[in-house]
Design an enzyme around this catalytic site. Structure first.
Site, short mmCIF file in Angstrom:
data_model
loop_
_atom_site.label_atom_id
_atom_site.label_comp_id
_atom_site.label_asym_id
_atom_site.label_seq_id
_atom_site.Cartn_x
_atom_site.Cartn_y
_atom_site.Cartn_z
N LYS A 1 8.07 3.67 4.27
CA LYS A 1 7.74 5.13 4.20
C LYS A 1 9.17 5.87 3.79
O LYS A 1 9.21 6.70 2.93
CB LYS A 1 7.31 5.75 5.53
CG LYS A 1 5.91 5.31 6.15
CD LYS A 1 4.92 5.67 5.01
CE LYS A 1 4.42 7.02 5.21
NZ LYS A 1 3.48 7.48 4.22
N THR B 1 0.82 -1.27 -0.09
CA THR B 1 0.03 0.00 0.09
C THR B 1 0.80 1.32 -0.12
O THR B 1 0.85 2.24 -0.84
CB THR B 1 -0.73 -0.10 1.20
OG1 THR B 1 -1.46 -1.12 1.12
CG2 THR B 1 -1.69 1.12 1.35
N TYR C 1 7.08 -0.75 8.49
CA TYR C 1 6.31 0.64 8.26
C TYR C 1 7.51 1.88 8.04
O TYR C 1 7.28 2.46 6.89
CB TYR C 1 5.54 1.06 9.29
CG TYR C 1 4.77 2.22 9.24
CD1 TYR C 1 3.66 2.67 8.22
CD2 TYR C 1 5.03 3.36 10.07
CE1 TYR C 1 3.31 3.75 7.98
CE2 TYR C 1 4.59 4.60 9.79
CZ TYR C 1 3.43 4.63 8.88
OH TYR C 1 2.78 6.02 8.69
#
Ligand code: UDP
Length: 229
Positions: A61, A3, A57
């Site tokens: 990012k 995602t 995560y």
């Protein structure tokens, strides 16, 4: 992971194709487990092993940030990266941790309030109403193009003190329960001890100065919760 990375790729390609500006909201998680105080945009990052899912995560990012900077460099895309530090506000849902809405809902329900570890970990919470106008200013700011900019607050509080303040403002008889990290998170989870943004760059670019104190933030969220219930 998909995602974050695929979604960002699609948005960057579209912005480049249609000649649009783009702002990527990144996260203070990108600093990883560095113990530096405060975090400045050009600081080194430190991550744990890939076998600990927790780091995916931060790393995904960070890949998004690399992608945006590469699009700026090779397609001339006007893009800005903002690293957000614990943004909070009324009606934030208590999913994925989110300590302030969790503590407030726990307090209003009579407790207990669940403090992970010994509560000595510290955070700085910024009100969403201070952050959103800053995002709008940064996307329009030519001097911010190709830059990473921290946004948040520098008012630090320990999580135990946060729990105590919320108890004092709601119902002083609400108990605080300490939950060991190994019960709250998957095995091997590492929490950040401290996380303070260096805001020099945001101050220089847009004269950024958050207006709302932590007490104001807590009171505003409480008022909204009481109105809604
Ligand atoms: N935390 C806590 N109890 C909770 C939820 C969170 O003690 O019920 C702690 C969490 O371990 C972290 C801090 O509150 O140290 C902030 O958590 P949050 O998920 O809001 O943001 P983070 O800074 O971890 O991204």
């Amino acid at each position: 992971i998909e995602t974050n990375i695929r979604g960002t790729e699609v948005a960057l390609a579209a912005a480049a194709r249609y000649g649009k500006r783009i702002l990527l909201t990144s996260t203070s998680e990108v600093y990883g487990k560095s113990s530096k105080v405060p975090f400045s945009e050009d600081d080194d990052t430190t991550y744990g092993p890939t076998t600990k899912q927790r780091w995916s995560y931060a790393i995904s990012k960070a890949v998004d940030e690399f992608l945006l900077l590469a699009y700026c460099e090779s397609h001339g895309l006007p893009g800005v990266i903002v690293r957000l530090f614990n943004t909070v506000g009324p009606r934030q849902v208590p999913h994925y941790g989110m300590v302030i809405p969790r503590f407030i809902q726990q307090a209003l329900a009579g407790g207990p309030i669940t403090v992970y570890g010994d509560g000595s970990q510290r955070r700085c919470f910024a009100h969403v109403a201070d952050i959103v106008p800053a995002l709008a200013q940064l996307i329009e700011n030519d001097a911010a193009v190709g830059h990473v900019v921290n946004l948040g607050s520098q008012e630090e509080v320990s999580i135990l003190e946060l729990a105590e303040r919320i108890v004092a403002k709601t119902n002083p008889s609400v108990p605080i329960r300490f939950v060991p990290y190994e019960r709250a998170f998957p095995q091997g989870f590492e929490d950040m001890a401290r996380r303070i943004p260096d805001l020099t760059k945001a101050q220089r670019l847009i004269a950024y100065q958050p207006q709302k104190s932590l007490d104001q933030i807590i009171e505003e969220i409480l008022e909204m919760e009481q109105q809604d219930s």
